[in-house]
Design a protein around this motif. Sequence first.
Motif, PDB file in Angstrom:
ATOM      1  N   ASP A 211     -21.185   7.780  46.325  1.00  0.00           N
ATOM      2  CA  ASP A 211     -20.677   8.647  47.500  1.00  0.00           C
ATOM      3  C   ASP A 211     -19.697   9.714  47.082  1.00  0.00           C
ATOM      4  OD1 ASP A 211     -18.417   7.091  47.479  1.00  0.00           O
ATOM      5  OD2 ASP A 211     -18.122   7.001  49.381  1.00  0.00           O
ATOM      6  N   LYS A 213     -16.136  11.218  47.920  1.00  0.00           N
ATOM      7  CA  LYS A 213     -15.128  10.768  48.762  1.00  0.00           C
ATOM      8  C   LYS A 213     -14.298  12.042  49.105  1.00  0.00           C
ATOM      9  CE  LYS A 213     -14.528   6.045  48.846  1.00  0.00           C
ATOM     10  NZ  LYS A 213     -15.181   5.092  47.694  1.00  0.00           N
ATOM     11  N   GLY A 225     -13.686   9.794  54.458  1.00  0.00           N
ATOM     12  CA  GLY A 225     -14.451   8.455  54.457  1.00  0.00           C
ATOM     13  C   GLY A 225     -15.832   8.713  53.648  1.00  0.00           C
ATOM     14  N   PHE A 268     -20.360  -5.101  50.436  1.00  0.00           N
ATOM     15  CA  PHE A 268     -20.172  -3.840  49.779  1.00  0.00           C
ATOM     16  C   PHE A 268     -19.340  -4.189  48.614  1.00  0.00           C
ATOM     17  CE2 PHE A 268     -18.926   0.685  51.366  1.00  0.00           C
ATOM     18  CZ  PHE A 268     -18.661   1.217  49.806  1.00  0.00           C
ATOM     19  N   ASN A 284     -15.988  -4.401  50.804  1.00  0.00           N
ATOM     20  CA  ASN A 284     -15.889  -4.215  52.150  1.00  0.00           C
ATOM     21  C   ASN A 284     -16.915  -5.180  52.864  1.00  0.00           C
ATOM     22  OD1 ASN A 284     -14.157  -1.739  52.348  1.00  0.00           O
ATOM     23  ND2 ASN A 284     -15.870  -0.806  51.158  1.00  0.00           N
ATOM     24  N   ARG A 286     -19.130  -4.900  55.044  1.00  0.00           N
ATOM     25  CA  ARG A 286     -20.153  -4.048  56.028  1.00  0.00           C
ATOM     26  C   ARG A 286     -20.945  -3.134  55.227  1.00  0.00           C
ATOM     27  NH1 ARG A 286     -17.656   0.504  55.365  1.00  0.00           N
ATOM     28  NH2 ARG A 286     -15.574   0.130  54.747  1.00  0.00           N
ATOM     29  N   GLY A 288     -21.702   0.377  53.864  1.00  0.00           N
ATOM     30  CA  GLY A 288     -21.070   1.676  53.943  1.00  0.00           C
ATOM     31  C   GLY A 288     -21.464   2.811  54.756  1.00  0.00           C
ATOM     32  N   ASP A 289     -20.484   3.822  55.195  1.00  0.00           N
ATOM     33  CA  ASP A 289     -20.746   4.710  56.025  1.00  0.00           C
ATOM     34  C   ASP A 289     -20.319   6.085  54.943  1.00  0.00           C
ATOM     35  OD1 ASP A 289     -21.072   6.830  57.768  1.00  0.00           O
ATOM     36  OD2 ASP A 289     -20.186   5.755  59.291  1.00  0.00           O
ATOM     37  N   PRO A 290     -21.221   6.742  54.348  1.00  0.00           N
ATOM     38  CA  PRO A 290     -22.584   7.099  54.668  1.00  0.00           C
ATOM     39  C   PRO A 290     -23.460   6.458  53.987  1.00  0.00           C
ATOM     40  CG  PRO A 290     -21.626   8.974  53.352  1.00  0.00           C
ATOM     41  CD  PRO A 290     -20.630   7.863  53.666  1.00  0.00           C
ATOM     42  N   GLU A 291     -23.136   5.417  53.118  1.00  0.00           N
ATOM     43  CA  GLU A 291     -24.108   4.863  52.127  1.00  0.00           C
ATOM     44  C   GLU A 291     -25.278   4.067  52.845  1.00  0.00           C
ATOM     45  OE1 GLU A 291     -20.929   4.632  52.011  1.00  0.00           O
ATOM     46  OE2 GLU A 291     -20.124   4.647  49.945  1.00  0.00           O
TER      47      GLU A 291
HETATM   48  N1  GLY Z   1     -18.141   5.343  52.430  1.00  0.00           N
HETATM   49  C1  GLY Z   1     -17.010   4.539  51.855  1.00  0.00           C
HETATM   50  C2  GLY Z   1     -16.877   3.513  52.898  1.00  0.00           C
HETATM   51  O1  GLY Z   1     -17.831   2.966  53.902  1.00  0.00           O
HETATM   52  O2  GLY Z   1     -16.112   2.656  52.775  1.00  0.00           O
END
Ligand code: GLY
Length: 426
Positions: A211, A213, A225, A268, A284, A286, A288-291
């Motif tokens: 990603d 950042k 994010g 993650f 993490n 959960r 990823g957002d936006p992964e």
């Molecule tokens: N893109 C990083 C996250 O979801 O923490």
Amino acid sequence: MKVLLIGSGGREHALAWKLAASPLLEKLYAAPGNPGIAEHAECVPLDIRDHASVVDFCRDKAVDFVVVGPEAPLVAGLADDLISAGIPVFGPTADAARLEGSKGFTKDLCARYDIPTAAYGRFADAAHAKDYVRRSGTPIVIKADGLAAGKGVVIAMTEEEAFAAIDDCFSGAFGDSGAEVVVEEFMEGEEASFFCLCDGKTALPFGTAQDHKRVGEGDTGANTGGMGAYSPAPVMTPEMVSRVMREIVEPTLKGMEEMGSPFVGALFVGLMITVDGPKLIEYNVRFGDPECQVLMPRLEDDLLALLKGAVDGQLAHMSARWRDDAALTVVMAARGYPGTPEKGSVIRGLDAAAAADAEVFHAGTALEDGAVVASGGRVLNVTALGSNVTEARDRAYHAVDRIDWPEGFCRRDIGWRAIEREAGEA
Ligand code: GLY
Ligand code: AMP
């Protein structure tokens, strides 16, 4: 199956889109959801911090399975409360969510199980943290222990910056999350995100991504994010994936199980690929957002069957297949992000963008008088597939250019590192 999806961002729209394609799905609810998710699910205005109301809803609607998107409800014990009520849930218990909820917990686990990561110290007062900085030298990394919405990490180039970051944490800049500080060695290398589905004992590799950042082109400016991502990550070769599984993920699952907190959910794995091999930056608990928005379009198999397999402890007998295509997503954000984004501006052209061979996942939108308006910082995730990252990038920006939203902005260079590599290979 009747499924309840918890969350309201682009990650959850991508999950809803993929869950909706499952032959196992009978009905999808989303709480609270967003206008994009509403195309695949019935959105229900539950307060997800009120766990009893979530449990009541599941009982009332005979929900068979809950999927939790974001970390905050997991760290707050939503999965525990659902499990106590006998409702199967994809997502870790609060104890297992400490892998994201406490950086110090994860560092101690790494030390105990010999998992490669940056050298570190944990401190409950500023004086000792500063002593450690003096002994270690700079650059050095200062982190608030708890959840800080991606804002609790400072890479300090000088002792003064490090001391200021330590003082910030202990003076309450991150509330309770900064009551303890982790100081760690600065690692150099290429970053990659690696995902696993976990059933407590077995981890199933579940895709790679990279990603961007920083808010500005050339990876400059404030941290966000994430302004865009692509999958797969070229640095995550099959050999590298095996090594990360063996040296990092498998000892982590074993450690969590031995501690009585088996990890069930999406893990993650934030990695730095250094000259000495892969090292863990952070976990993490959960997607990823936006992964997630670039993983879901590449997944060939039934997401719901896999998530259910994780909860039922069946992952040793399952596999996940991926399309050879690359996927790339461009985040469109509201002006002002990552500071104070402007809200309420009208977004047009979404149908034209979707007709251009792209999926437009909604991240921060709302409906006002029938119009889609911006309601958050990161607003849309325009996602496309291609035979390589370059082609996926071209398709994604072609769709971005059909969106009529003068108050929004995006980076124009998402994927640049992979695209340079592809140009070098051609
Ligand atoms: N893109 C990083 C996250 O979801 O923490
Ligand atoms: P985190 O919230 O822990 O993912 O940290 C945010 C970002 O800070 C990471 O994605 C890295 O770019 C960077 N970072 C965190 N820890 C380190 C480290 N020890 N060395 C170098 N960069 C780091």
